[in-house]
Design a protein around this motif. Structure first.
Motif, PDB file in Angstrom:
ATOM      1  N   ASP A  25     -35.682   7.733 -28.025  1.00  0.00           N
ATOM      2  CA  ASP A  25     -37.031   8.274 -28.168  1.00  0.00           C
ATOM      3  C   ASP A  25     -37.015   9.725 -27.708  1.00  0.00           C
ATOM      4  O   ASP A  25     -36.813  10.002 -26.530  1.00  0.00           O
ATOM      5  CB  ASP A  25     -38.008   7.457 -27.334  1.00  0.00           C
ATOM      6  CG  ASP A  25     -39.459   7.721 -27.718  1.00  0.00           C
ATOM      7  OD1 ASP A  25     -39.703   8.701 -28.439  1.00  0.00           O
ATOM      8  OD2 ASP A  25     -40.337   6.957 -27.292  1.00  0.00           O
ATOM      9  N   ILE A  26     -37.228  10.657 -28.625  1.00  0.00           N
ATOM     10  CA  ILE A  26     -37.224  12.084 -28.282  1.00  0.00           C
ATOM     11  C   ILE A  26     -38.511  12.733 -28.791  1.00  0.00           C
ATOM     12  O   ILE A  26     -39.176  12.221 -29.691  1.00  0.00           O
ATOM     13  CB  ILE A  26     -36.001  12.825 -28.853  1.00  0.00           C
ATOM     14  CG1 ILE A  26     -36.027  12.806 -30.389  1.00  0.00           C
ATOM     15  CG2 ILE A  26     -34.703  12.218 -28.326  1.00  0.00           C
ATOM     16  CD1 ILE A  26     -34.972  13.692 -31.020  1.00  0.00           C
ATOM     17  N   ALA A  27     -38.862  13.861 -28.185  1.00  0.00           N
ATOM     18  CA  ALA A  27     -40.087  14.562 -28.559  1.00  0.00           C
ATOM     19  C   ALA A  27     -39.931  16.041 -28.252  1.00  0.00           C
ATOM     20  O   ALA A  27     -38.972  16.466 -27.607  1.00  0.00           O
ATOM     21  CB  ALA A  27     -41.277  13.972 -27.797  1.00  0.00           C
ATOM     22  N   THR A  41     -36.835  10.233 -23.494  1.00  0.00           N
ATOM     23  CA  THR A  41     -37.466   9.262 -22.599  1.00  0.00           C
ATOM     24  C   THR A  41     -36.672   7.953 -22.622  1.00  0.00           C
ATOM     25  O   THR A  41     -35.684   7.818 -23.352  1.00  0.00           O
ATOM     26  CB  THR A  41     -38.914   8.982 -23.021  1.00  0.00           C
ATOM     27  OG1 THR A  41     -38.927   8.150 -24.195  1.00  0.00           O
ATOM     28  CG2 THR A  41     -39.653  10.284 -23.319  1.00  0.00           C
ATOM     29  N   ASP A  42     -37.144   6.991 -21.844  1.00  0.00           N
ATOM     30  CA  ASP A  42     -36.460   5.704 -21.749  1.00  0.00           C
ATOM     31  C   ASP A  42     -36.827   4.748 -22.878  1.00  0.00           C
ATOM     32  O   ASP A  42     -36.604   3.550 -22.791  1.00  0.00           O
ATOM     33  CB  ASP A  42     -36.748   5.037 -20.396  1.00  0.00           C
ATOM     34  CG  ASP A  42     -38.240   4.864 -20.130  1.00  0.00           C
ATOM     35  OD1 ASP A  42     -39.041   5.172 -21.034  1.00  0.00           O
ATOM     36  OD2 ASP A  42     -38.597   4.435 -19.021  1.00  0.00           O
ATOM     37  N   GLY A  43     -37.435   5.274 -23.949  1.00  0.00           N
ATOM     38  CA  GLY A  43     -37.705   4.449 -25.121  1.00  0.00           C
ATOM     39  C   GLY A  43     -39.069   3.824 -25.146  1.00  0.00           C
ATOM     40  O   GLY A  43     -39.356   3.001 -26.011  1.00  0.00           O
ATOM     41  N   GLN A  49     -41.177   5.740 -18.157  1.00  0.00           N
ATOM     42  CA  GLN A  49     -40.931   5.784 -16.719  1.00  0.00           C
ATOM     43  C   GLN A  49     -39.855   6.799 -16.356  1.00  0.00           C
ATOM     44  O   GLN A  49     -39.714   7.159 -15.194  1.00  0.00           O
ATOM     45  CB  GLN A  49     -40.545   4.390 -16.213  1.00  0.00           C
ATOM     46  CG  GLN A  49     -41.716   3.411 -16.296  1.00  0.00           C
ATOM     47  CD  GLN A  49     -41.410   2.088 -15.639  1.00  0.00           C
ATOM     48  OE1 GLN A  49     -40.504   1.375 -16.074  1.00  0.00           O
ATOM     49  NE2 GLN A  49     -42.144   1.755 -14.595  1.00  0.00           N
ATOM     50  N   GLU A  50     -39.104   7.256 -17.349  1.00  0.00           N
ATOM     51  CA  GLU A  50     -38.115   8.291 -17.133  1.00  0.00           C
ATOM     52  C   GLU A  50     -38.167   9.293 -18.285  1.00  0.00           C
ATOM     53  O   GLU A  50     -38.307   8.900 -19.447  1.00  0.00           O
ATOM     54  CB  GLU A  50     -36.700   7.705 -17.039  1.00  0.00           C
ATOM     55  CG  GLU A  50     -36.488   6.804 -15.838  1.00  0.00           C
ATOM     56  CD  GLU A  50     -35.064   6.265 -15.781  1.00  0.00           C
ATOM     57  OE1 GLU A  50     -34.283   6.592 -16.699  1.00  0.00           O
ATOM     58  OE2 GLU A  50     -34.747   5.542 -14.829  1.00  0.00           O
ATOM     59  N   CYS A  51     -38.075  10.559 -17.974  1.00  0.00           N
ATOM     60  CA  CYS A  51     -38.096  11.600 -18.997  1.00  0.00           C
ATOM     61  C   CYS A  51     -37.212  12.752 -18.541  1.00  0.00           C
ATOM     62  O   CYS A  51     -37.151  13.059 -17.341  1.00  0.00           O
ATOM     63  CB  CYS A  51     -39.522  12.094 -19.234  1.00  0.00           C
ATOM     64  SG  CYS A  51     -39.661  13.360 -20.522  1.00  0.00           S
ATOM     65  N   GLN A  68     -35.219  16.324 -14.796  1.00  0.00           N
ATOM     66  CA  GLN A  68     -35.561  14.914 -14.941  1.00  0.00           C
ATOM     67  C   GLN A  68     -36.815  14.598 -14.138  1.00  0.00           C
ATOM     68  O   GLN A  68     -37.049  15.168 -13.070  1.00  0.00           O
ATOM     69  CB  GLN A  68     -34.416  14.015 -14.458  1.00  0.00           C
ATOM     70  CG  GLN A  68     -33.173  14.065 -15.338  1.00  0.00           C
ATOM     71  CD  GLN A  68     -32.067  13.176 -14.807  1.00  0.00           C
ATOM     72  OE1 GLN A  68     -31.537  13.414 -13.717  1.00  0.00           O
ATOM     73  NE2 GLN A  68     -31.734  12.153 -15.561  1.00  0.00           N
ATOM     74  N   TRP A  69     -37.608  13.656 -14.676  1.00  0.00           N
ATOM     75  CA  TRP A  69     -38.787  13.163 -13.975  1.00  0.00           C
ATOM     76  C   TRP A  69     -38.827  11.640 -14.122  1.00  0.00           C
ATOM     77  O   TRP A  69     -38.407  11.091 -15.149  1.00  0.00           O
ATOM     78  CB  TRP A  69     -40.064  13.757 -14.571  1.00  0.00           C
ATOM     79  CG  TRP A  69     -40.087  15.249 -14.550  1.00  0.00           C
ATOM     80  CD1 TRP A  69     -40.537  16.063 -13.558  1.00  0.00           C
ATOM     81  CD2 TRP A  69     -39.605  16.129 -15.586  1.00  0.00           C
ATOM     82  NE1 TRP A  69     -40.388  17.379 -13.901  1.00  0.00           N
ATOM     83  CE2 TRP A  69     -39.822  17.451 -15.136  1.00  0.00           C
ATOM     84  CE3 TRP A  69     -39.029  15.927 -16.849  1.00  0.00           C
ATOM     85  CZ2 TRP A  69     -39.469  18.562 -15.899  1.00  0.00           C
ATOM     86  CZ3 TRP A  69     -38.684  17.023 -17.600  1.00  0.00           C
ATOM     87  CH2 TRP A  69     -38.908  18.328 -17.126  1.00  0.00           C
ATOM     88  N   SER A  70     -39.325  10.951 -13.096  1.00  0.00           N
ATOM     89  CA  SER A  70     -39.382   9.493 -13.138  1.00  0.00           C
ATOM     90  C   SER A  70     -40.457   8.986 -12.193  1.00  0.00           C
ATOM     91  O   SER A  70     -40.965   9.728 -11.332  1.00  0.00           O
ATOM     92  CB  SER A  70     -38.027   8.882 -12.764  1.00  0.00           C
ATOM     93  OG  SER A  70     -37.687   9.209 -11.427  1.00  0.00           O
ATOM     94  N   VAL A  71     -40.830   7.718 -12.348  1.00  0.00           N
ATOM     95  CA  VAL A  71     -41.771   7.045 -11.451  1.00  0.00           C
ATOM     96  C   VAL A  71     -41.059   5.842 -10.842  1.00  0.00           C
ATOM     97  O   VAL A  71     -40.125   5.287 -11.441  1.00  0.00           O
ATOM     98  CB  VAL A  71     -43.041   6.605 -12.198  1.00  0.00           C
ATOM     99  CG1 VAL A  71     -43.901   7.801 -12.535  1.00  0.00           C
ATOM    100  CG2 VAL A  71     -42.700   5.827 -13.462  1.00  0.00           C
ATOM    101  N   PRO A  72     -41.474   5.399  -9.640  1.00  0.00           N
ATOM    102  CA  PRO A  72     -40.677   4.437  -8.890  1.00  0.00           C
ATOM    103  C   PRO A  72     -40.829   2.974  -9.279  1.00  0.00           C
ATOM    104  O   PRO A  72     -39.955   2.162  -8.968  1.00  0.00           O
ATOM    105  CB  PRO A  72     -41.158   4.654  -7.446  1.00  0.00           C
ATOM    106  CG  PRO A  72     -42.566   5.138  -7.607  1.00  0.00           C
ATOM    107  CD  PRO A  72     -42.572   5.967  -8.859  1.00  0.00           C
TER     108      PRO A  72
END
Length: 331
Positions: A25-27, A41-43, A49-51, A68-72
């Motif tokens: 998944d790309i943008a 992204t993680d799809g 949750q990850e980008c 990178q960015w993510s949530v826990p």
């Protein structure tokens, strides 16, 4: 030019072992300074949750993760948009959310709640991040439209505290234009990248700034904006390089406006509902009335994006047409 990223005819091109594989998944795909930049992204689409911001070198095929960015946890998600790329930096909006149960009884539903919001810029060589702004969570929109080496133009959008609901709208009290103006509190800000200070270019509450509904809100370092007066509207173009605004046109009404191909476009509509479309070359100042094949009701060929020699038109299935064909109306 055509660039072959993977010449292996036996490759399935469907995983990271292939140099042409960008991800599930790309943008925000953009070409800049001999490389391709995109968000991976993680799809999970926008609710990821990850980008990460990725760089793919056209010459070597080398791929580099710049940021990178993510949530826990699973109850949270993140949304990242790449607003613009300029002078060696990518400007991005990073928002974090969590899911919360809302409603009552049998009408329970999951609601997205905004937890945090930052506007950052990322060095396209080193990946170093710098926070530009932390917009208030009550804002609806905040995006970097363009930037120079010293400044960035930021667009903000929020609802007023005394929002009028559609069922309370009264034709006799407000014209539609006034109603629309009342509903949207928008600003164009110039942000000094060295000092972190902002100055106002245009503001709904002080000078009648009306945002465009078109996604093409800027062209390189130039941003068109419209101001509503008592009896007419004026279209200006702000240049972030010079810090100056130039008046393009004043008309009874400006129905829509946008910037593409080094030009400011605008559409007027008269009392009978008939439209006229114009554009002005931002270098020469030459203004042209677009015939629009004689259609006074709709734009025959709405252009939404561009390459060096092509536009992409929504009426043609987002297929490319040459710019020459658009201006000569031979599409």
């Amino acid at each position: 030019d055509t660039i072959v990223l993977c010449a292996d005819q036996g490759c399935s091109h469907d995983d990271s072992s292939c140099d042409a594989w960008l991800g599930e998944d790309i943008a925000s795909f953009a070409i800049y300074d001999g490389a391709c930049f995109f968000l991976a992204t993680d799809g999970e689409g926008s609710s990821c949750q990850e980008c990460s911001l990725e760089r793919l070198d056209w010459t070597t095929g080398k791929r580099t993760t710049l940021a990178q960015w993510s949530v826990p946890d699973d109850d949270a998600w993140i949304q990242v948009t790449n607003d613009t790329i300029a002078y060696g930096y990518a400007y991005l909006s990073v928002q974090t959310y969590h899911y919360e149960t809302a409603g009552e009884g049998d009408s329970l539903y999951m609601e997205d709640v905004l937890d945090g919001w930052t506007i950052v810029r990322v060095d396209l060589e080193t990946g170093e991040q710098e926070e530009i702004m932390a917009p208030p969570l009550k804002w609806i929109g905040c995006n970097v439209l363009c930037a120079s080496e010293d400044d960035a133009v930021i667009f903000t959008y929020r609802e007023p505290d005394d929002l009028i609901q559609p069922e309370d709208y009264d034709d006799e009290d407000l014209t539609y234009g006034q109603y629309e103006l009342h509903q949207r509190i928008t600003q164009l800000l110039c942000y000094d990248l060295e000092t972190g200070t902002t100055t106002t270019i245009a503001d709904t509450e002080t000078d009648g700034y009306l945002m465009t509904v078109d996604p093409n809100m800027s062209y390189r370092t130039k941003v068109p904006y419209a101001l509503r007066g008592e009896d007419d509207m004026s279209l200006y173009v702000y240049d972030v390089q010079t810090g100056e605004s130039q008046l393009i046109v004043t008309a009874p009404t400006i129905y829509n406006y946008w910037a593409l191909d080094g030009k400011a476009f605008w559409m007027t509509r008269d009392d009978a509902g008939e439209i006229d479309i114009y554009y002005q070359d931002l270098t020469t100042g030459t203004t042209v009335h677009l015939p629009n094949k004689g259609d006074r009701q709709y734009m025959e060929c709405s252009i939404m994006a561009e390459g060096d020699a092509y536009f992409f038109a929504t009426e043609l299935g987002s297929q490319p047409i040459s710019k020459e064909a658009f201006y000569q109306e031979t599409y």
